[in-house]
Motif scaffolding. Structure first.
Motif, PDB file in Angstrom:
ATOM      1  N   PHE A  74       0.882  -1.241  -0.068  1.00  0.00           N
ATOM      2  CA  PHE A  74       0.044  -0.028   0.174  1.00  0.00           C
ATOM      3  C   PHE A  74       0.921   1.170   0.087  1.00  0.00           C
ATOM      4  O   PHE A  74       2.008   1.179   0.664  1.00  0.00           O
ATOM      5  CB  PHE A  74      -0.659  -0.068   1.216  1.00  0.00           C
ATOM      6  CG  PHE A  74      -1.610   1.374   1.270  1.00  0.00           C
ATOM      7  CD1 PHE A  74      -2.798   1.576   0.714  1.00  0.00           C
ATOM      8  CD2 PHE A  74      -1.157   2.497   2.389  1.00  0.00           C
ATOM      9  CE1 PHE A  74      -3.145   2.816   0.927  1.00  0.00           C
ATOM     10  CE2 PHE A  74      -1.857   3.462   2.686  1.00  0.00           C
ATOM     11  CZ  PHE A  74      -2.770   3.927   1.966  1.00  0.00           C
ATOM     12  N   ARG A  95       0.739   5.888  -0.048  1.00  0.00           N
ATOM     13  CA  ARG A  95       0.016   6.966  -0.258  1.00  0.00           C
ATOM     14  C   ARG A  95       0.884   8.102  -0.669  1.00  0.00           C
ATOM     15  O   ARG A  95       1.841   8.173  -0.164  1.00  0.00           O
ATOM     16  CB  ARG A  95      -0.828   7.412   0.957  1.00  0.00           C
ATOM     17  CG  ARG A  95      -1.792   8.574   0.921  1.00  0.00           C
ATOM     18  CD  ARG A  95      -2.184   9.130   2.407  1.00  0.00           C
ATOM     19  NE  ARG A  95      -2.694   8.017   3.204  1.00  0.00           N
ATOM     20  CZ  ARG A  95      -3.977   7.654   3.005  1.00  0.00           C
ATOM     21  NH1 ARG A  95      -4.844   8.000   1.992  1.00  0.00           N
ATOM     22  NH2 ARG A  95      -4.224   6.575   3.887  1.00  0.00           N
ATOM     23  N   ALA A 146      -4.012   7.275  -3.441  1.00  0.00           N
ATOM     24  CA  ALA A 146      -3.851   5.634  -2.473  1.00  0.00           C
ATOM     25  C   ALA A 146      -3.673   4.705  -3.600  1.00  0.00           C
ATOM     26  O   ALA A 146      -4.498   4.619  -4.356  1.00  0.00           O
ATOM     27  CB  ALA A 146      -4.521   5.433  -1.340  1.00  0.00           C
ATOM     28  N   TRP A 174      -3.249   0.225  -3.935  1.00  0.00           N
ATOM     29  CA  TRP A 174      -2.834  -0.971  -2.762  1.00  0.00           C
ATOM     30  C   TRP A 174      -2.981  -2.212  -4.151  1.00  0.00           C
ATOM     31  O   TRP A 174      -3.662  -2.104  -4.944  1.00  0.00           O
ATOM     32  CB  TRP A 174      -3.757  -1.073  -1.817  1.00  0.00           C
ATOM     33  CG  TRP A 174      -5.373  -1.018  -2.255  1.00  0.00           C
ATOM     34  CD1 TRP A 174      -6.035  -2.306  -2.463  1.00  0.00           C
ATOM     35  CD2 TRP A 174      -6.166   0.023  -2.405  1.00  0.00           C
ATOM     36  NE1 TRP A 174      -7.422  -1.935  -2.947  1.00  0.00           N
ATOM     37  CE2 TRP A 174      -7.334  -0.551  -2.961  1.00  0.00           C
ATOM     38  CE3 TRP A 174      -5.969   1.359  -2.351  1.00  0.00           C
ATOM     39  CZ2 TRP A 174      -8.513   0.424  -3.085  1.00  0.00           C
ATOM     40  CZ3 TRP A 174      -7.030   2.150  -2.529  1.00  0.00           C
ATOM     41  CH2 TRP A 174      -8.318   1.865  -3.037  1.00  0.00           C
ATOM     42  N   GLU A 223      -7.340   1.846  -6.655  1.00  0.00           N
ATOM     43  CA  GLU A 223      -6.673   3.127  -6.210  1.00  0.00           C
ATOM     44  C   GLU A 223      -7.809   3.991  -5.685  1.00  0.00           C
ATOM     45  O   GLU A 223      -8.771   3.633  -6.443  1.00  0.00           O
ATOM     46  CB  GLU A 223      -5.595   3.604  -7.164  1.00  0.00           C
ATOM     47  CG  GLU A 223      -6.440   3.694  -8.508  1.00  0.00           C
ATOM     48  CD  GLU A 223      -5.609   4.327  -9.400  1.00  0.00           C
ATOM     49  OE1 GLU A 223      -5.728   5.651  -9.899  1.00  0.00           O
ATOM     50  OE2 GLU A 223      -4.433   3.665 -10.164  1.00  0.00           O
ATOM     51  N   TYR A 268      -6.180   2.982   5.432  1.00  0.00           N
ATOM     52  CA  TYR A 268      -6.079   1.639   4.650  1.00  0.00           C
ATOM     53  C   TYR A 268      -5.851   0.590   5.794  1.00  0.00           C
ATOM     54  O   TYR A 268      -4.959   0.807   6.742  1.00  0.00           O
ATOM     55  CB  TYR A 268      -4.873   1.543   3.829  1.00  0.00           C
ATOM     56  CG  TYR A 268      -4.737   0.537   3.042  1.00  0.00           C
ATOM     57  CD1 TYR A 268      -5.853  -0.074   1.972  1.00  0.00           C
ATOM     58  CD2 TYR A 268      -3.853  -0.616   3.554  1.00  0.00           C
ATOM     59  CE1 TYR A 268      -5.483  -1.419   1.532  1.00  0.00           C
ATOM     60  CE2 TYR A 268      -3.495  -1.810   2.758  1.00  0.00           C
ATOM     61  CZ  TYR A 268      -4.569  -2.325   1.839  1.00  0.00           C
ATOM     62  OH  TYR A 268      -4.470  -3.186   1.181  1.00  0.00           O
ATOM     63  N   LEU A 273     -10.360   2.344   3.489  1.00  0.00           N
ATOM     64  CA  LEU A 273      -9.958   1.920   2.143  1.00  0.00           C
ATOM     65  C   LEU A 273      -9.663   0.620   2.334  1.00  0.00           C
ATOM     66  O   LEU A 273      -9.130  -0.034   3.311  1.00  0.00           O
ATOM     67  CB  LEU A 273      -8.361   2.644   1.809  1.00  0.00           C
ATOM     68  CG  LEU A 273      -8.687   3.876   1.239  1.00  0.00           C
ATOM     69  CD1 LEU A 273      -6.993   4.569   1.025  1.00  0.00           C
ATOM     70  CD2 LEU A 273      -9.544   4.113   0.154  1.00  0.00           C
ATOM     71  N   PRO A 274     -10.146  -0.351   1.533  1.00  0.00           N
ATOM     72  CA  PRO A 274     -10.618   0.157  -0.032  1.00  0.00           C
ATOM     73  C   PRO A 274     -12.149   0.660   0.228  1.00  0.00           C
ATOM     74  O   PRO A 274     -12.569   1.407  -0.721  1.00  0.00           O
ATOM     75  CB  PRO A 274     -10.891  -1.067  -0.788  1.00  0.00           C
ATOM     76  CG  PRO A 274      -9.923  -1.960  -0.197  1.00  0.00           C
ATOM     77  CD  PRO A 274      -9.679  -1.760   1.268  1.00  0.00           C
TER      78      PRO A 274
END
Length: 661
Positions: A91, A93, A98, A100, A108, A115, A143-144
């Motif tokens: 991951f 940022r 962001a 992953w 993204e 996250y 996130l996600p």
């Protein structure tokens, strides 16, 4: 492994890092692993996490860079997951963008969000809790996807020797059906996460886990009591009219039926217009719907009282717990029985296992005849109806346990212990076999005698397709099961995910419900299960199809089957029943298995399992006709347990499940 960790710490020490925080991993109170968290002066975290659960369990190394808010700006994870599949997750940022990528998902986002790694260590929940406490409204986007929030639930002073420490309990919502509980130090550092199965607690403070668990139980009980008061609808009487009643004795539908419930009992059953409806009764027009006896899930492992909400929401009014911490389990059962928590009736099976490296995560170990007698007697005293034997029991103790249990009138079932065949297990006194894979292992004894390890799954996945009910050796074994009236608890839904599920794709077990689930639950459905060797996908799928053929052969031979899941509480039973139909069992007979069948096996059919005057008022009203289309069993609209009415739509709103479309 320890050498690698030591080298990592040595390198960190050279960089000026302090000593790592060390945590102990406990499975059902037994030490099973560790988590170490090393914080570098730069703010970077280096984490190692692993535990051993009967040869399974994750082992990961994780690096987390934190930004000024304490949010992950970069994460790197390598290692293996619970089933020893390779793990690699990244991951990053950069600004507000962001990205992953892991073995199960990638994506993204342009918007900000916290996250949580798919394969992350437990300390990540502590980082999330700290971030939530700093957020202006104590909530952050995830996130996600999804959103988490936090609230405090009191503090506790824990002690070890002459030292004491004040820790605070927090409830984090947005990660599960019920709030996730985490304990932080006064400075906001992660101290523990505690559950009856898996606990992670700061090293040296393992003795505090029981006190923290008690505090959580008290807080959870208050929450469950408030929910029960809100969700339970009580009336002097309930009348269902114009119902298509499922007669579980005959496995047939009786149309145009009225059923009256009063005082927790079924007061009357008859044709519409022929049954008097009491004054003041709650009247429910069931036209176009099927009224069933409450469903039975005959293989669960309750993880909290919150599981009861999932069961009731899916029409399950009785479960059989197949192995748990007795004190926790009996506490949840008491709450369900008293109505201080929403949940089913609970039948009790006490788990026993031998000592050793693959022993189950339970406190009760049986290694000799004296231990067997003590364990069986204790379970009987506590009101258990059954003993479940696990894989590390010495084969010579199996008939001893069976004799002791039968002397108390208790049933005997379980995994077939290592170095025994299923044939021997039945001949030496077992009344039931858990999991269909053990039927296959009966024919693979030359390949795998030690079934304590994950070989009990992988060897069946590799060779199950070679075993067919048409073979003479299988026919002879089925004859033995039929002669002994041995019950089989297949748990097909658990093996569907294990053999057919693929990382990054929702398992067929969950495709019908995935879009309704909370975001983090839905995300978990991507995990797959057994690591499938390259080129073996078809072989694993064929072996799973062989399992379905075996279940159909059991049915054809008249061998009793019970519907159990050993999977996601509540929601998995519908899939288990669909798989029986897929195997070739008529839907009406499947409904009988899941109602009267369970009651008969547990000797409760005088009280439950069918709809008749005088029986306990455990009912499920389903839109459609599952006796013709088994998938209609997912469309539960009303549930009555012990005469109390529940609306699944109201429960779904509480647990974050989207309504049925």
């Amino acid at each position: 492994m320890r050498v690698a960790i030591a080298l990592m710490f040595a390198a960190a020490a050279a960089a000026g890092a302090a000593e790592p925080d060390r945590y102990t991993v406990l499975l059902s109170g037994n030490r099973a692993g560790e988590e170490t968290v090393l914080r570098l002066p730069s703010g970077e975290l280096r984490i190692h996490f692993e535990f051993n659960d009967r040869g399974r369990g994750p082992k990961i190394d994780e690096r987390i860079d934190l930004d000024g808010r304490g949010w992950p700006s970069a994460i790197e994870i390598t290692g293996v997951d619970y089933f020893k599949g390779a793990v690699e997750e990244r991951f990053r940022r950069e600004g507000r963008r962001a990205t992953w990528k892991s073995d199960v998902e990638h994506g993204e986002a342009a918007d900000g969000g916290f996250y949580l790694a798919f394969n992350g260590a437990p300390v990540e929940v502590g980082l999330l809790a700290a971030a939530l406490l700093r957020a202006p409204d104590h909530g952050v986007a995830l996130l996600p996807e999804g959103r988490a929030a936090i609230e405090e639930a009191g503090e506790r002073t824990v002690r070890k020797g002459g030292a004491s420490r004040v820790v605070r309990q927090y409830l984090v919502t947005g990660l599960d059906f019920a709030p996730s509980r985490v304990w932080l130090d006064r400075d906001g550092g992660f101290f523990a996460s505690v559950s009856p199965w898996l606990t992670v607690v700061r090293g040296g403070w393992e003795g505090a886990a029981a006190d923290l668990a008690a505090a959580q139980d008290e807080s959870a009980a208050q929450r469950q009591k408030a929910l029960a008061a809100r969700l339970a609808h009580r009336a002097p009487a309930i009348a269902f009219t114009h119902a298509a009643l499922f007669d579980s004795e005959k496995a047939s539908i009786v149309p145009a039926t009225t059923v009256v419930v009063s005082g927790g009992r079924i007061a009357a059953v008859g044709r519409d217009g022929a049954v008097a409806i009491p004054s003041g009764a709650t009247v429910i027009d069931a036209a176009g719907k099927t009224l069933l006896p409450g469903l039975w899930d005959m293989h669960v492992h309750l993880s909290s009282a919150a599981d009861g909400l999932l069961d009731i929401a899916n029409g399950i009014t009785t479960v059989r717990d197949m192995g748990n911490d007795p004190d926790a389990l009996l506490g949840w059962k008491k709450q369900f029985d008293e109505g201080t928590a929403v949940g089913p009736r609970v039948e009790l099976a006490g788990l026993v296992d031998g000592s050793g490296p693959y022993s189950g995560p339970i406190k009760i170990k049986v290694d000799d005849e004296a231990g067997a007698k003590a364990a069986v007697d204790d379970y009987f005293r506590r009101g258990y109806a059954q003993i479940k034997i696990y894989s590390s029991i010495k084969p010579e103790l199996m008939p001893v346990i069976a004799r002791l249990a039968h002397a108390h009138g208790m049933r005997v079932s379980g995994h077939v212990p290592a170095f025994m065949t299923a044939d021997q297990f039945v001949r030496e006194g077992s009344d039931e076999i858990q999991h269909v894979n053990f039927l296959f292992l009966n024919f693979l004894f030359d390949r795998v005698k030690d079934t304590r390890t994950p070989a009990r799954f992988t060897e069946v996945a590799e060779h199950g397709a070679e075993i067919d009910p048409s073979q003479d050796r299988v026919k002879a074994f089925l004859d033995l099961l039929a002669a002994h009236r041995t019950v089989v608890d297949p748990t097909l839904v658990a093996f569907e995910t294990m053999f057919v599920g693929k990382k990054g794709t929702v398992s067929p077990s969950y495709t019908e419900i995935a879009d309704r689930m909370p975001a983090q639950i839905r995300r978990g459905f991507l995990s797959g299960s057994l690591p499938i060797p390259a080129g073996k996908e078809t072989r694993y799928r064929d072996s799973y199809r062989s399992m379905l053929r075996m279940v159909k052969a059991l049915y054809d031979r008249g061998i009793p089957i019970v519907a159990g899941t050993d999977d996601l509480a509540g929601f998995s039973l519908a899939r288990e029943l669909e798989l029986y139909v897929e195997a070739g069992i008529p839907p009406a007979d499947v409904l009988r298995i899941a109602t009267l069948g369970g009651a008969r096996v547990m000797r409760r059919d005088a009280e439950r399992g069918s709809i008749a005057p005088g029986k306990a008022a455990d009912l499920a009203l389903v839109a459609g006709d599952p006796s013709a289309r088994i998938s209609d069993i997912r469309r539960v609209e009303i549930v009555v347990k012990d005469g109390v009415l529940y609306r699944p739509s109201e429960i779904d709103a509480v647990i974050g499940v989207e309504p049925l479309s």
